[in-house]
Structure formats: structure tokens, C-alpha cells
Write a protein that holds these residues in place. Structure first.
Motif, short mmCIF file in Angstrom:
data_model
loop_
_atom_site.label_atom_id
_atom_site.label_comp_id
_atom_site.label_asym_id
_atom_site.label_seq_id
_atom_site.Cartn_x
_atom_site.Cartn_y
_atom_site.Cartn_z
N ALA A 42 3.93 3.58 -10.23
CA ALA A 42 3.99 2.21 -9.74
C ALA A 42 2.65 1.50 -9.86
N LEU A 43 1.58 2.22 -9.64
CA LEU A 43 0.24 1.61 -9.67
C LEU A 43 -0.23 1.37 -11.10
N THR A 44 0.01 2.33 -11.99
CA THR A 44 -0.56 2.26 -13.33
C THR A 44 0.33 1.55 -14.34
N ARG A 45 1.61 1.39 -14.03
CA ARG A 45 2.53 0.83 -15.03
C ARG A 45 3.27 -0.42 -14.56
N SER A 46 3.06 -0.82 -13.33
CA SER A 46 3.76 -2.00 -12.82
C SER A 46 2.92 -2.67 -11.75
N ASP A 47 3.49 -3.73 -11.17
CA ASP A 47 2.84 -4.41 -10.05
C ASP A 47 3.66 -4.26 -8.77
N ALA A 48 4.45 -3.18 -8.72
CA ALA A 48 5.29 -2.95 -7.55
C ALA A 48 4.46 -2.69 -6.30
N ILE A 49 3.31 -2.07 -6.48
CA ILE A 49 2.34 -1.88 -5.40
C ILE A 49 0.99 -2.36 -5.88
N GLN A 50 0.12 -2.67 -4.95
CA GLN A 50 -1.23 -3.12 -5.30
C GLN A 50 -2.31 -2.10 -4.92
N VAL A 51 -1.98 -1.22 -3.99
CA VAL A 51 -2.96 -0.26 -3.47
C VAL A 51 -2.28 1.10 -3.32
N TYR A 52 -3.02 2.15 -3.60
CA TYR A 52 -2.52 3.52 -3.46
C TYR A 52 -3.60 4.38 -2.85
N MET A 53 -3.24 5.12 -1.79
CA MET A 53 -4.17 6.08 -1.19
C MET A 53 -3.78 7.46 -1.71
N GLY A 54 -4.58 8.00 -2.61
CA GLY A 54 -4.19 9.19 -3.35
C GLY A 54 -4.95 10.44 -2.99
N ILE A 55 -4.43 11.55 -3.50
CA ILE A 55 -5.06 12.86 -3.39
C ILE A 55 -5.25 13.43 -4.79
N SER A 56 -6.09 14.44 -4.92
CA SER A 56 -6.26 15.14 -6.19
C SER A 56 -5.01 15.97 -6.47
N PRO A 57 -4.62 16.12 -7.75
CA PRO A 57 -5.26 15.60 -8.95
C PRO A 57 -4.77 14.22 -9.36
N TYR A 58 -3.89 13.61 -8.53
CA TYR A 58 -3.37 12.29 -8.87
C TYR A 58 -4.48 11.24 -8.88
N ALA A 96 -6.18 -2.17 13.84
CA ALA A 96 -5.65 -0.90 13.33
C ALA A 96 -4.26 -1.05 12.70
N HIS A 97 -3.43 -1.90 13.27
CA HIS A 97 -2.05 -2.03 12.80
C HIS A 97 -1.88 -3.19 11.81
N ARG A 98 -2.98 -3.67 11.27
CA ARG A 98 -2.97 -4.82 10.37
C ARG A 98 -2.03 -4.64 9.18
N PHE A 99 -1.98 -3.42 8.64
CA PHE A 99 -1.21 -3.18 7.41
C PHE A 99 0.10 -2.43 7.64
N ASP A 100 0.51 -2.27 8.88
CA ASP A 100 1.69 -1.45 9.17
C ASP A 100 2.92 -1.89 8.38
N ASN A 101 3.13 -3.18 8.26
CA ASN A 101 4.32 -3.70 7.58
C ASN A 101 4.16 -3.78 6.06
N GLN A 102 3.00 -3.34 5.57
CA GLN A 102 2.74 -3.40 4.13
C GLN A 102 2.80 -2.03 3.46
N LEU A 103 3.10 -1.00 4.25
CA LEU A 103 3.14 0.34 3.70
C LEU A 103 4.44 0.56 2.93
N ILE A 117 0.86 -1.18 0.00
CA ILE A 117 0.00 0.00 0.00
C ILE A 117 0.90 1.24 0.00
N ALA A 118 0.77 2.07 -1.01
CA ALA A 118 1.61 3.27 -1.13
C ALA A 118 1.01 4.43 -0.35
N VAL A 119 1.84 5.03 0.51
CA VAL A 119 1.47 6.24 1.25
C VAL A 119 2.68 7.18 1.23
#
Length: 340
Positions: free
Chosen positions: A191-207, A173-180, A147-149
């Protein structure tokens, strides 16, 4: 609620500033020019700063409030941890950070450099995307998914915890701590749109809006699906050696942000032009204008919901002490407002 011009003027006068004379001599004070650098990241949460930068509002507002010996400049630092380091080392005098980072930095610097917030600026949403078909909601994220942050103590990282509690239970709450995975937004998008390096992204506008157009990406949720939508997510702050050396500057910054917010609210077309001039954007002008028009009330200088965030962090073991009031986390004229 916004900070009024009259309040900022009163704050300056109360601090004994803006008089422009040497005490006891009645002669003009010729102080060395102060350089005030404001560190920000990129993206639409920083729209008020882009508007202010393009219109030179910080310097104009300073003069309006009688602060004639300071010049203001914006510095973009695209890594959240590097931006916090810049604040603590005074490579920038004032800098932006998320709600979790503000509270952590306050706690870690108590009795030392005593970091405090001086203003809020953004209460918008985060959008959660995945590029993996088996992940159809946050509840489908597995133990090996990345998960990208922006940073380990960013507002994004806090919302990952809130989502984990919402979808898996209050003890998760800490379930994903080691996956960030810590990535600037531009790198996370790639990474999200062109590869499989990450599977999840928490984004902001305009991204977020750009990612949403990718055929290999789909939306899982927004932070408003699992957290209070009124919570302020981003703030500006400084350490004690800075805000004591420049007690007139917080009033200038707050008033400047309020003026920029008024432009965003009343003239999204102009705000779009100014943002486009300040930052590269993956969206077309019309797409960007639509996003800004739809989210133009996301910008406010008065903190909201910070005590709720602090109490959640305490319950999770991420914050040891929580004062009785949000004002203990702040300094300057913003503490005269009715925040929470």
C-alpha cells in the motif's frame, strides 16, 4: 539478563515435573503426547522463533529439561488481532503480542481466563515512513492521512500515541486514533510503495529496509527518536487454562529462546540462513545478514520497561489498574528474573 539453564531446571523440579514416574508406584508415566503450538507473526522480531524452528530447538530443549511428552510447532498468523484471538480460544497454546496488547489482554481477562506473559523476546525499533512529499516529519501528518499499523492495541499503535505526545504535546496522545489502518506488514508495504491508500507506515525489519529502498518513500523517524530505546516491545503469553495445564512448558520456551538468541548474537551468518529458510524476505541474503548483525542484541527474554508502558497507558486512560510490579503481568520462571 537471560534465564539460565539451571533456573529452568530448578523450575521444572519445583513443579514436580521431569521425574518421569507415577507417584506412589515408581513406574514410568505414559502420558498422552501434548501438542504445543506457538503462534507468531512474521518479520525479524520473530527471528528467535525462526532459528528455533529450523533447528528444532523447542523439542531438543524440552528433552534436555526432561519434558518428553510434549511436541512443539510454530504457527504463523499474520494478523495481530487474529493471533490474540487464537491465544484466547486456545487455537494456539502460546502466542506473541506487543507490549500494549499484553497489558490490555491481561486487564480484560482478569477474573476470567487470566492471560499472563511468560517471556519477552524483542526490544528492537519501529521505523516510520511516508510516501507523501509534504510529510517530512511526524509533525507534518495531517488529519486525513492514514497510518498503517498491525492492530488497534499493537505496540505500533502505542508508539503512534507516544509520537503524537512527543511532536504535538502531552495532551495529544489520541490525535491519530481515527487515522489508523490495520494491515499486515506485507499489505502495508504494498500500500505504501505502490499506491496512495496509506500515507504513513510504522514498520519493522526486514520490511523497513525494503521500504527504504523505494524511490517514492522516505523515513520520518524511528521509535528511538521519541521513546525509550531500552523498552521491550514484544512478548509471549498464554491464558490460565494453558499455563496451569502445562506448567513445565514456560521453562522450555524461555530456555529455547535463550539458546536461539545466543546463536543470533554469535553467528549472524547462520541466523540469516535459518531465517531465510523459514520466511520469505524482500531483502537479498547480504542485506538481511547486515540487518541481523546490526540488531542482534535486540533479542532478550527478560522484560524491560513494561511498568513504564503500563503507567503511560494508565495516564492515557487505556489501562485502569497498574499493579506494583511487572511480575503481576507474568507467570512462571521469568518472574524469578530481574525485569522491570
Amino acid at each position: 539478563m537471560t534465564q539460565s539453564p539451571e533456573l529452568t531446571r530448578r523450575s521444572l523440579l519445583a513443579a514436580g515435573l521431569g521425574a518421569g514416574v507415577s507417584i506412589g508406584l515408581g513406574l514410568p508415566a505414559f502420558a498422552a503426547q501434548r501438542e504445543i503450538n506457538i503462534g507468531i507473526n512474521t518479520g525479524l522480531p520473530f527471528l528467535p522463533y525462526a532459528v528455533a524452528e529450523q533447528l528444532d530447538l523447542f523439542n531438543t530443549t524440552a528433552k534436555d529439561l526432561g519434558v518428553t511428552d510434549a511436541t512443539f510447532a510454530i504457527r504463523r498468523i499474520n494478523v495481530a488481532t487474529a493471533l490474540i484471538d487464537a491465544i484466547l480460544t486456545q487455537n494456539v497454546q502460546f502466542g506473541t503480542l506487543g507490549n500494549q496488547a499484553l497489558l490490555n489482554t491481561w486487564a480484560k481477562t482478569r477474573g476470567n481466563v487470566n492471560f499472563r506473559g511468560i517471556s519477552a523476546y524483542w526490544k528492537g525499533k519501529f521505523s516510520v515512513f511516508s510516501n507523501t512529499d509534504r510529510i517530512k516529519s511526524f509533525a507534518d501528518i495531517g488529519p486525513d492521512d492514514k497510518i498503517a499499523v498491525q492492530g488497534p492495541k499493537s505496540a505500533q499503535a502505542l508508539y503512534v500515541k507516544l509520537a503524537a505526545m512527543h511532536y504535538f504535546g502531552p495532551d495529544q496522545a489520541h490525535r491519530f486514533d481515527n487515522q489508523l489502518v490495520l494491515l499486515p506488514h506485507t499489505e502495508a508495504v504494498t500500500a505504501l510503495t505502490r499506491s496512495d491508500a496509506i500515507q504513513v507506515y510504522m514498520g519493522i525489519s526486514p520490511y523497513s529496509e525494503f521500504v527504504a529502498k523505494s524511490p517514492r518513500v522516505h523515513l520520518l523517524a524511528t521509535s528511538r527518536d521519541f521513546a525509550d530505546p531500552a523498552t521491550t516491545n514484544a512478548f509471549l503469553g498464554a491464558i490460565e487454562p494453558v499455563y496451569t495445564a502445562h506448567p513445565d512448558v514456560p521453562a522450555v520456551i524461555i530456555e529455547t529462546l535463550n539458546r536461539a538468541n545466543k546463536i543470533i548474537l554469535e553467528d549472524p551468518e547462520q541466523a540469516t540462513k535459518l531465517y531465510s529458510a523459514a520466511e520469505k524476505t524482500p531483502l537479498s541474503f547480504d542485506e538481511l545478514r547486515a540487518v541481523i548483525a546490526a540488531s542482534n542484541d535486540d533479542y532478550a527474554t527478560v522484560p524491560n520497561g513494561l511498568m513504564k508502558v503500563a503507567n503511560v497507558m494508565r495516564e492515557l486512560g487505556d489501562l485502569k489498574d497498574v499493579p506494583a510490579s511487572w511480575k503481576d503481568f507474568f507467570t512462571g520462571p521469568i518472574t524469578q528474573t530481574e525485569g522491570s
